[in-house]
Motif scaffolding. Sequence first.
Motif, PDB file in Angstrom:
ATOM      1  N   ALA A   1      -4.514   3.188  -3.715  1.00  0.00           N
ATOM      2  CA  ALA A   1      -5.708   2.347  -3.830  1.00  0.00           C
ATOM      3  C   ALA A   1      -6.249   2.296  -5.256  1.00  0.00           C
ATOM      4  O   ALA A   1      -6.788   1.271  -5.682  1.00  0.00           O
ATOM      5  CB  ALA A   1      -6.786   2.843  -2.870  1.00  0.00           C
TER       6      ALA A   1
ATOM      7  N   GLU B   1      -5.923  -2.620  -5.344  1.00  0.00           N
ATOM      8  CA  GLU B   1      -6.903  -2.952  -4.317  1.00  0.00           C
ATOM      9  C   GLU B   1      -6.325  -4.079  -3.458  1.00  0.00           C
ATOM     10  O   GLU B   1      -5.730  -5.018  -3.985  1.00  0.00           O
ATOM     11  CB  GLU B   1      -8.212  -3.414  -4.966  1.00  0.00           C
TER      12      GLU B   1
ATOM     13  N   ARG C   1       0.821  -1.210   0.000  1.00  0.00           N
ATOM     14  CA  ARG C   1       0.000   0.000   0.000  1.00  0.00           C
ATOM     15  C   ARG C   1       0.853   1.258   0.000  1.00  0.00           C
ATOM     16  O   ARG C   1       0.523   2.253  -0.660  1.00  0.00           O
ATOM     17  CB  ARG C   1      -0.949  -0.018   1.206  1.00  0.00           C
TER      18      ARG C   1
ATOM     19  N   ASP D   1      -8.782  -3.665   2.781  1.00  0.00           N
ATOM     20  CA  ASP D   1     -10.083  -4.282   3.068  1.00  0.00           C
ATOM     21  C   ASP D   1      -9.833  -5.551   3.872  1.00  0.00           C
ATOM     22  O   ASP D   1      -9.681  -6.635   3.332  1.00  0.00           O
ATOM     23  CB  ASP D   1     -10.807  -4.595   1.753  1.00  0.00           C
TER      24      ASP D   1
ATOM     25  N   ARG E   1      -5.902   2.575   6.372  1.00  0.00           N
ATOM     26  CA  ARG E   1      -4.824   2.712   5.386  1.00  0.00           C
ATOM     27  C   ARG E   1      -5.196   2.121   4.031  1.00  0.00           C
ATOM     28  O   ARG E   1      -4.335   1.901   3.187  1.00  0.00           O
ATOM     29  CB  ARG E   1      -3.549   2.056   5.934  1.00  0.00           C
ATOM     30  N   GLY E   2      -6.472   1.824   3.851  1.00  0.00           N
ATOM     31  CA  GLY E   2      -6.933   1.379   2.543  1.00  0.00           C
ATOM     32  C   GLY E   2      -6.814  -0.104   2.296  1.00  0.00           C
ATOM     33  O   GLY E   2      -6.712  -0.539   1.146  1.00  0.00           O
TER      34      GLY E   2
ATOM     35  N   ARG F   1      -7.589  -0.853   8.047  1.00  0.00           N
ATOM     36  CA  ARG F   1      -8.648  -0.387   7.143  1.00  0.00           C
ATOM     37  C   ARG F   1      -8.501   1.091   6.823  1.00  0.00           C
ATOM     38  O   ARG F   1      -8.761   1.522   5.696  1.00  0.00           O
ATOM     39  CB  ARG F   1     -10.012  -0.679   7.774  1.00  0.00           C
TER      40      ARG F   1
END
Length: 459
Positions: A27, A31, A22, A76, A73-74, A71
């Motif tokens: 993002a 993903e 990440r 899922d 920090r992007g 979460r």
Amino acid sequence: MTERLVVIGGDAAGMTAASQARRRRPAEDLEIVAFERGRHTSFSACGIPYWIGGTVSGPEALIARTADEHRARGIDLRLGTEVTEIDPDRGRVRSRGADGREEWTSYDHLVIGTGAVPIRPPIPGIDAPGVYGVQTLDDGEAALAALDRGDVRRAVVVGGGYIGVEMAEAMLLHGLEVTLVDRNDQPMNTLDPDMGRLVRKEMEQLGVRIASGAAVREVLTGPDGRARAVVTDEAEHPADIVVLGLGVRPNTELARAAGLPLGAYGGLLTDRAMRVRGTDRVWAGGDCVEVLNLVSRTEQHVPLGTHANKQGRIIGTNIGGGYATFPGIVGTAVSKVCAVEIARTGLKESQARAAGLRFVTATVESTSRAGYYPDAGLMTVKAIAERNSGRLLGLQIVGREGAAKRVDIGAVALTAGMTVEQMVDLDLGYAPPFSPVWDPVLVAARKVADAVAADRRAG
């Protein structure tokens, strides 16, 4: 086009890989979906014995990063969700949520960070109430709840490795009568027997009763169904609580079912970039992989959080568009039981023989500080060197305060491929509060260097 990274396992390797990826890719470009079957993420399993013993607080203190922080920090992150199948041909995984619903999730990159599972031998009573493993925060909470019942006086710890000796300490700190049952002749089988005997002597002086050379045959239960004794070939050991410290094995059933390559210890095999061999987009790290031992040049299973975090960072860097590799390990580990410190790095004698190496050894006794300085602690240092070449092969230390971390000198020397003669000339820090003029590790190196020289003259 946005790619998708799927991570199986929400602890050190998996979430470090996700976090590093990440940082390198936003993002809209990548993903990230992470599946964790448990309730917690990014926690220190190594700290659980010290939490149970009351030395550190927990469980919150043992969590490095919460699910909500991941979460934010992007990532899922889906807790309570177990991956039940990997389909590498189609690039997808099947997961099952807490509600029982199953779904497929496709991936462009897959990280397997499934960790390891405790060894539980198939013996009667092993799953009875009152028998506890030490792998997850839930395990720690369950063991503490049992200890808080107030009617627990006797503990039996099964297994004399790192977790076993650490849990023996935890039980002592709760004021219990402690018996350690181990099928090996000495505790700490990662050491040579002569060094293991030192650990045994120290533990017995602390009040731990050690039943060695004793394989567990059964866990007896009382009328309430709870564990009441551990039975070996030689004796029956009464217990109000039983703790398993038999080690772990790689959690690779998913990988096995998917046809991914496993090694002799059941761990996934990867290249130096931590990509699973024979694949283009599947990566693995942490306790579910085997790693190269730089001394013996063989693959080993070494489940440690240090390696897991490094491997996760390497995976995330590579998925994120950079380049990084994991060169291997030298087998460094430290532990303690109360004031007794235990350390090893490199090979022990049996491992050196298995690798076809010829060697000499030297063992010395010394102190952690100058002999005249207050509170100098005793320690025993054993060094193993290759015959003729003098290359350091291993170092083991048992002693008091200031002993264990000295093994890092050996770890650096092993990584650099140094000879014991070169080690003798190392410019280590010296002052009376920290070391004798000759550090104990250098004394051991000097003595084994003399043995190497004598061997050369004789040969």
